[in-house]
Design a protein around this motif. Structure first.
Motif, short mmCIF file in Angstrom:
data_model
loop_
_atom_site.label_atom_id
_atom_site.label_comp_id
_atom_site.label_asym_id
_atom_site.label_seq_id
_atom_site.Cartn_x
_atom_site.Cartn_y
_atom_site.Cartn_z
N LEU A 636 -20.71 -36.02 43.59
CA LEU A 636 -20.03 -37.04 42.80
C LEU A 636 -20.91 -37.49 41.64
CD1 LEU A 636 -17.70 -39.07 42.39
CD2 LEU A 636 -18.88 -40.59 44.00
N ASN A 637 -22.19 -37.70 41.89
CA ASN A 637 -23.14 -38.09 40.84
C ASN A 637 -23.14 -37.04 39.73
OD1 ASN A 637 -25.24 -39.19 39.37
ND2 ASN A 637 -26.79 -38.92 40.95
N PHE A 638 -23.18 -35.79 40.14
CA PHE A 638 -23.17 -34.69 39.16
C PHE A 638 -21.86 -34.67 38.38
CE2 PHE A 638 -21.94 -30.20 38.37
CZ PHE A 638 -22.90 -29.89 37.42
N ALA A 639 -20.74 -34.84 39.07
CA ALA A 639 -19.42 -34.78 38.42
C ALA A 639 -19.24 -35.91 37.42
CB ALA A 639 -18.32 -34.84 39.48
N LEU A 640 -19.75 -37.09 37.74
CA LEU A 640 -19.66 -38.21 36.81
C LEU A 640 -20.39 -37.91 35.51
CD1 LEU A 640 -20.12 -41.15 39.34
CD2 LEU A 640 -18.13 -40.81 37.86
N ARG A 641 -21.54 -37.24 35.61
CA ARG A 641 -22.28 -36.88 34.40
C ARG A 641 -21.56 -35.80 33.61
NH1 ARG A 641 -27.00 -34.51 35.83
NH2 ARG A 641 -26.63 -34.70 38.05
N VAL A 642 -20.91 -34.87 34.32
CA VAL A 642 -20.15 -33.82 33.63
C VAL A 642 -19.00 -34.45 32.83
CG1 VAL A 642 -18.59 -31.87 33.99
CG2 VAL A 642 -20.73 -32.01 35.28
N VAL A 643 -18.30 -35.42 33.42
CA VAL A 643 -17.12 -36.00 32.79
C VAL A 643 -17.49 -37.07 31.77
CG1 VAL A 643 -15.00 -37.32 33.20
CG2 VAL A 643 -15.66 -35.47 34.77
N CYS A 681 -13.55 -31.97 39.57
CA CYS A 681 -14.88 -31.34 39.49
C CYS A 681 -15.53 -31.29 40.87
CB CYS A 681 -15.74 -32.11 38.50
SG CYS A 681 -17.40 -31.44 38.28
N VAL A 682 -15.46 -32.41 41.60
CA VAL A 682 -16.05 -32.46 42.94
C VAL A 682 -15.37 -31.45 43.86
CG1 VAL A 682 -16.34 -33.89 45.00
CG2 VAL A 682 -16.79 -34.87 42.76
N ARG A 738 -28.10 -22.90 34.34
CA ARG A 738 -26.89 -23.44 34.96
C ARG A 738 -27.10 -24.90 35.33
NH1 ARG A 738 -24.15 -20.96 40.47
NH2 ARG A 738 -22.58 -22.58 40.78
N GLN A 739 -26.15 -25.74 34.94
CA GLN A 739 -26.22 -27.16 35.28
C GLN A 739 -25.68 -27.36 36.69
OE1 GLN A 739 -27.57 -29.67 33.18
NE2 GLN A 739 -28.27 -27.77 32.22
N THR A 740 -26.42 -28.07 37.50
CA THR A 740 -25.98 -28.31 38.87
C THR A 740 -26.56 -29.62 39.38
OG1 THR A 740 -25.79 -27.30 41.08
CG2 THR A 740 -27.93 -27.13 39.97
N SER A 741 -26.13 -30.01 40.56
CA SER A 741 -26.65 -31.22 41.19
C SER A 741 -28.04 -30.93 41.76
CB SER A 741 -25.72 -31.67 42.32
OG SER A 741 -26.34 -32.63 43.14
N VAL A 742 -29.04 -31.68 41.31
CA VAL A 742 -30.39 -31.56 41.86
C VAL A 742 -31.02 -32.95 41.86
CG1 VAL A 742 -31.28 -30.83 39.58
CG2 VAL A 742 -32.66 -30.47 41.64
N GLU A 743 -31.44 -33.39 43.04
CA GLU A 743 -31.98 -34.74 43.20
C GLU A 743 -33.15 -34.75 44.18
OE1 GLU A 743 -29.20 -37.89 43.95
OE2 GLU A 743 -27.50 -36.80 43.12
N LEU A 744 -34.03 -35.75 44.01
CA LEU A 744 -35.03 -36.04 45.01
C LEU A 744 -34.34 -36.85 46.10
CD1 LEU A 744 -38.10 -37.13 42.83
CD2 LEU A 744 -37.43 -34.84 43.57
N CYS A 745 -34.43 -36.39 47.35
CA CYS A 745 -33.67 -37.06 48.40
C CYS A 745 -34.26 -36.76 49.77
CB CYS A 745 -32.21 -36.62 48.36
SG CYS A 745 -31.16 -37.47 49.56
#
Length: 984
Positions: A636-643, A681-682, A738-745
């Motif tokens: 969802l975090n990634f999709a918000l940035r895409v949109v 997107c999600v 490629r743009q994708t979701s990547v986070e420290l978690c």
């Protein structure tokens, strides 16, 4: 002893101008700029004494619900002082630290808001220059460094300085801090300038419990050339405290006993604004270069004279007070909004809203500056502070937008509230001199008026508030709020002494790596079995070797597969079984982490002691649900940035088994189209069943990954990196664009996205201006939300067809349709359905509501016309017309009265309608405009009271209800009442 031998103290002898000639920039020549003062402090500790420069944390506290704002330099270091810092984080390695911390004191225990503007020194935002030692040096070195910096590097004459120390307290069984006294004497401070004080002045405590200790303070005499010892700690503006050195050597227990800490620490704090005023030779912090550019900018936008520095009665019209308020508050607003705190309705957001509204009122009403002037000061704040706090540069446009939006909203409320105050003051019920507290509370609660602002507005009119009643209303509100939160379960948390005891006993940190060691086999998640040994037990106060049945305790094991609450993810659920008693479960109520130890909160089902072996049984359904929601949150975090674009920043999140919550920065609520795009997107990523990769990396290495998303928190080192679809190693080596979701978690995640099945955003709304909150559900809950949305959509379609087809022929059918619209609107508002669909259906229903209301009004008017004609034919035109009509609608009754009065403008008209099924009587009346003898409200009230009911209205038109089985007598009495009044 070795440390004492390393330090050589130079006696304070000889002419002071010779001692400090090389560096006394503030006392000879031009005053030093604030930027030099700050950098000199940081460089002194960093370059000359090996301190690590740690950036200021944001003013929103990291994981500390006890604070509204960061209000001291030590806030971000509390995990070290409490012993709870993650041993893998860089923070756990801190020994000597220095920084300049952004602080806000405008709520809670430290609240300077009421004093800002009234004097020349108070601020809501300030910078705290601080130096720390965590288990490294102690009193000797701290005192010597402080004295050297002040007298040698800043060039402050020693004969202007006074030092206080802790005198001891017999009742608290605390001895005087003679060690510190001897250190200052050795440095060369004369005994006459070394002053003892008690607990209030020279003993510092973090809170009701926790690390604490004596402190020593350095005070500065603005006048000089005299003995000012009697003015130290006497609230004299001439003798002010400039530096506080706290020696944390005790721990305050919950029972208020003091125990020595296993590791002593030093925490020093010196307000930059006050230090700069000393070095620039001014009594007022507002006369330093931290504020003068702002005051000049305010003058350019105002329609009043320049700032004159006046206070009290000398400050005519409170103009100079307004200058100070606006200058202080715009700094606070800029810093807070840049750090993600926005004006809102609760907690820190509510305090910030109060600050903004106070600033707006002084800016617009006192300084007579045009709307928008407050936000236009942000670039000046950025110019002054942006080099040391770069987020001011990057967030300046957003800060101005938030301030402008909030100002416009407040000015509207201010206008409305001012009208309410004036109306109350002119009402006949107002008791001269004492303003009703209920009105004040309504202004505060409903319109968001700060109470001090209401006080100021009333004070200008010589009016006081009924404070006793206002306190009662506030207490009631506080009680309701407290009751709502009283159900929160307390957790067993290790204190600093227990953590130190675990380390002394060499109890190893909990191995919780099993929480990540699960696999996906034939489409099913398999979690590892785990047996463990009880290494320690904690009863809430101390470590114990054994607990008995029914006792709540914290259990520390050598290893665990349970996830402890962190990173916004709920803790795991499950239970233990004891090897000797396999059929008795020990339910795990909470799992928390402190200082590398995982603490399982358990209510013992039987005796449990250290050394026992236990089997851990994980609630796998709960864990898997959390994994689904956590991975969905990342997507969802990634999709918000895409949109919405890369400017979207995460402002908070929480993952539980039933739903996910995600807060993010955005200027306004998302449109229907944007919500649909984000969901699409999600769900595209979910449908692709992409692999979720994770890898531990050194923290600095991880931060180099392109597109990495982080939040403001202290990460362990090494840190876990979670990416979707693209392996972490490929991202690290730049092998893909490629743009994708990547986070420290640190959370637990799915291994493939397909298990999410579906995601539906069921709520999206602005929590405060600039921050939105999304609530989303997944899997079966998402399917149910889509199904419910489809059902409601079909019902709206059906209702729309009936309303837009042939118009209802009767009032009853039209009213039934209008009621259906209302019921369906409530269902759409309160049912869990896709938010984009909710917005669409709400828009359609509002249109249907307008259509149905118009239809009802037309039919009511038509029915009223028929009844009016019948009454005129029956009664003709008379001075007093009292009669009954057949209707169940008060609206129809009012329209009939209105039409009858229009046809006979000199008549006094009252109509009653008897609802036979309920026994209720409806009443409506209207009198001519020039009727002096009979008021409509008096007439309706008299009749309805006779019928056991009530009424209300104006002198011309009124309505009410009553109860009667027969209205014949009421009609006769109503006509007699009116006739008697009109014939006088």
């Amino acid at each position: 002893m070795f440390r004492l031998l390393r330090w050589r103290f130079r006696p304070l002898s000889g002419p002071s101008d010779l001692l400090y000639a090389g560096s006394a920039r503030s006392f000879s020549g031009s005053p030093p700029p604030a930027a030099w003062v700050r950098s000199t402090f940081l460089d002194f500790f960093r370059q000359e004494h090996g301190h690590l420069l740690v950036p200021s944390s944001p003013v929103r506290p990291r994981g500390d619900p006890s604070l509204l704002f960061v209000n001291a330099g030590m806030n971000q270091f509390k995990p070290i002082l409490l012993g709870t810092a993650d041993p893998r984080s860089s923070m756990s390695a801190y020994r000597r630290v220095v920084n300049s911390q952004k602080c806000v004191r405008a709520g809670g225990k430290h609240n300077d808001l009421e004093d800002v503007g009234r004097d020349l020194t108070h601020h809501t935002f300030f910078e705290m220059l601080g130096s720390w030692s965590f288990g490294d040096y102690f009193k000797v070195e701290a005192c010597s460094m402080a004295w050297s910096l002040l007298t040698e590097h800043y060039g402050i004459p020693a004969d202007r300085l006074y030092v206080s120390y802790f005198a001891g307290d017999a009742a608290a069984r605390l001895p005087a801090d003679e060690e510190t006294r001897r250190i200052w004497l050795d440095i060369g401070v004369p005994p006459s300038r070394l002053l003892p004080f008690g607990l209030k002045e020279n003993f510092w405590e973090m809170g009701d419990s926790g690390p604490c200790g004596p402190c020593t303070e350095i005070h500065y005499d603005h006048v000089g050339g005299r003995d000012a010892a009697a003015l130290v700690n006497a609230d004299s503006p001439d003798v002010v405290e400039i530096w506080n050195l706290v020696f944390m050597q005790y721990n305050r227990e919950p029972d208020q006993n003091l125990c020595p800490l296993p590791r002593v620490s030093v925490d020093t704090g010196m307000g930059l604004e006050r230090l700069v005023s000393v070095l620039q030779g001014t009594r007022s912090t507002y006369d330093t270069d931290l504020f003068t550019p702002l005051l000049q900018a305010i003058h350019q936008r105002s329609r009043v004279g320049p700032y004159g520095g006046r206070t009290g009665e000398a400050d005519q019209g409170r103009v100079d007070m307004a200058y100070r308020v606006v200058a202080d508050h715009i700094r606070t607003l800029s810093i807070c909004i840049a750090d993600g705190v926005h004006p809102g309705m609760s907690g820190a957001e509510l305090v910030l809203r109060r600050i903004l509204r106070r600033a707006v009122r002084f800016c617009v009403q006192v300084l007579q500056a045009p709307q928008g002037s407050l936000a236009s000061l942000v670039p000046t704040v950025t110019h002054i502070l942006g080099d040391v706090y770069p987020e001011l540069h990057s967030e300046a446009d957003r800060v101005m937008d938030v301030i402008n939006d909030s100002e416009a909203h407040f000015l509207s409320s201010l206008h409305q509230g001012s009208r309410l105050i004036l109306r109350t003051l002119s009402s006949k019920d107002y008791k001269h001199g004492v303003f009703p507290a209920s009105v004040v509370w309504s202004l505060h609660r409903d319109l968001g008026f700060p109470l001090d602002l209401v006080d100021l507005m009333l004070d200008e009119r010589g009016v006081k508030v009924d404070c006793e009643e206002l306190d009662r209303l506030m207490a009631e509100s506080h009680k309701v709020s407290s009751d709502l939160h009283s159900g929160v379960q307390s957790q067993v948390m290790l204190d600093v002494l227990s953590l130190a005891e675990l380390q002394r006993l060499a109890v190893p940190h909990t191995d919780d790596s099993l929480k990540y060691q699960y696999s996906l086999e034939q489409g099913r998640y398999v979690f590892p079995a785990c047996s463990a040994t009880v290494l320690a037990l904690y009863d809430g106060r101390v470590l114990v070797s054994e607990v008995s049945e029914g006792q709540c305790c914290g259990v520390i094991l050598d290893q665990t597969c349970f996830y402890s609450e962190q990173g916004g993810q709920s803790h795991d659920r499950g239970y233990f079984t004891w090897d000797r008693l396999q059929d008795v479960p020990y339910s795990v109520e909470a799992v928390v982490q402190a200082g590398g130890y995982v603490v399982h909160q358990v209510t013992a089902a039987g005796r449990l002691k250290t050394g026992d072996r236990v089997q851990l049984h994980l609630d796998q359904v709960h864990r898997l649900s959390c994994m689904v929601k956590h991975t969905a949150t990342h997507i969802l975090n990634f999709a918000l940035r895409v949109v919405l674009g890369p400017a979207v920043q995460q402002r908070g999140s929480h993952v539980s088994a039933d739903r996910l919550r995600f807060d993010f920065s955005v200027k306004g609520s998302l449109s229907v189209s944007q919500l649909q795009q984000v969901e699409r997107c999600v769900n595209d990523i979910i449908a692709a069943n992409q692999v979720v990769h994770s890898q531990e990396l050194p923290l600095q290495t991880a931060r180099c990954i392109n597109g990495l998303r982080t939040v403001d928190e202290v990460y362990p080192d090494p840190v876990r990196v979670v990416s979707v679809a693209v392996p972490v190693s490929d991202l690290l080596n730049d092998q893909t664009d490629r743009q994708t979701s990547v986070e420290l978690c640190c959370g637990t995640h799915l291994l493939q996205t397909g298990a999410i099945k579906d995601l539906v955003i069921v709520s999206e709304r602005q929590m405060v201006r600039g921050i939105s909150r999304i609530i989303a559900v997944t899997g079966q809950e998402a399917a149910e939300a889509r199904e419910a949305g489809q059902v409601l959509s079909q019902e709206v379609d059906s209702l729309s067809a009936r309303l837009t087809g042939s118009a209802p022929s009767s009032l009853d059918s039209a009213q039934c349709l209008a009621k259906e619209v209302g019921v369906l609107s409530d269902a759409v508002d309160n049912t869990s359905i896709p938010q984009w669909q909710r917005r669409d259906l709400q828009s359609r229903l509002r249109a249907l509501q307008r259509t149905s209301n118009t239809c009802v009004r037309k039919l009511e008017t038509r029915q009223a016309a028929v009844q009016t004609q019948a009454l005129l034919e029956k009664n003709g035109v008379r001075d007093v017309q009292v009669d009954s009509v057949e209707t169940d609608s008060l609206s129809v009754l009012m329209k009939t009265v209105n039409q009858l009065s229009a046809a006979a403008p000199h008549s006094h008209v009252m109509l009653l309608a008897h609802q036979r099924h309920s026994g209720k009587v409806l009443c409506a009346c209207q009198v001519p405009k020039d009727s002096l003898s009979l008021s409509a409200s008096d007439w309706a009230l008299a009749v309805c009271r006779r019928l056991g009911g009530s009424a209300g209205g104006s002198a011309l038109v009124a309505k009410g209800t009553g109860n009667s089985s027969d209205i014949t007598e009421a009609l006769r009495w109503a006509e007699e009442f009116a006739s008697e009044k009109t014939q006088r």
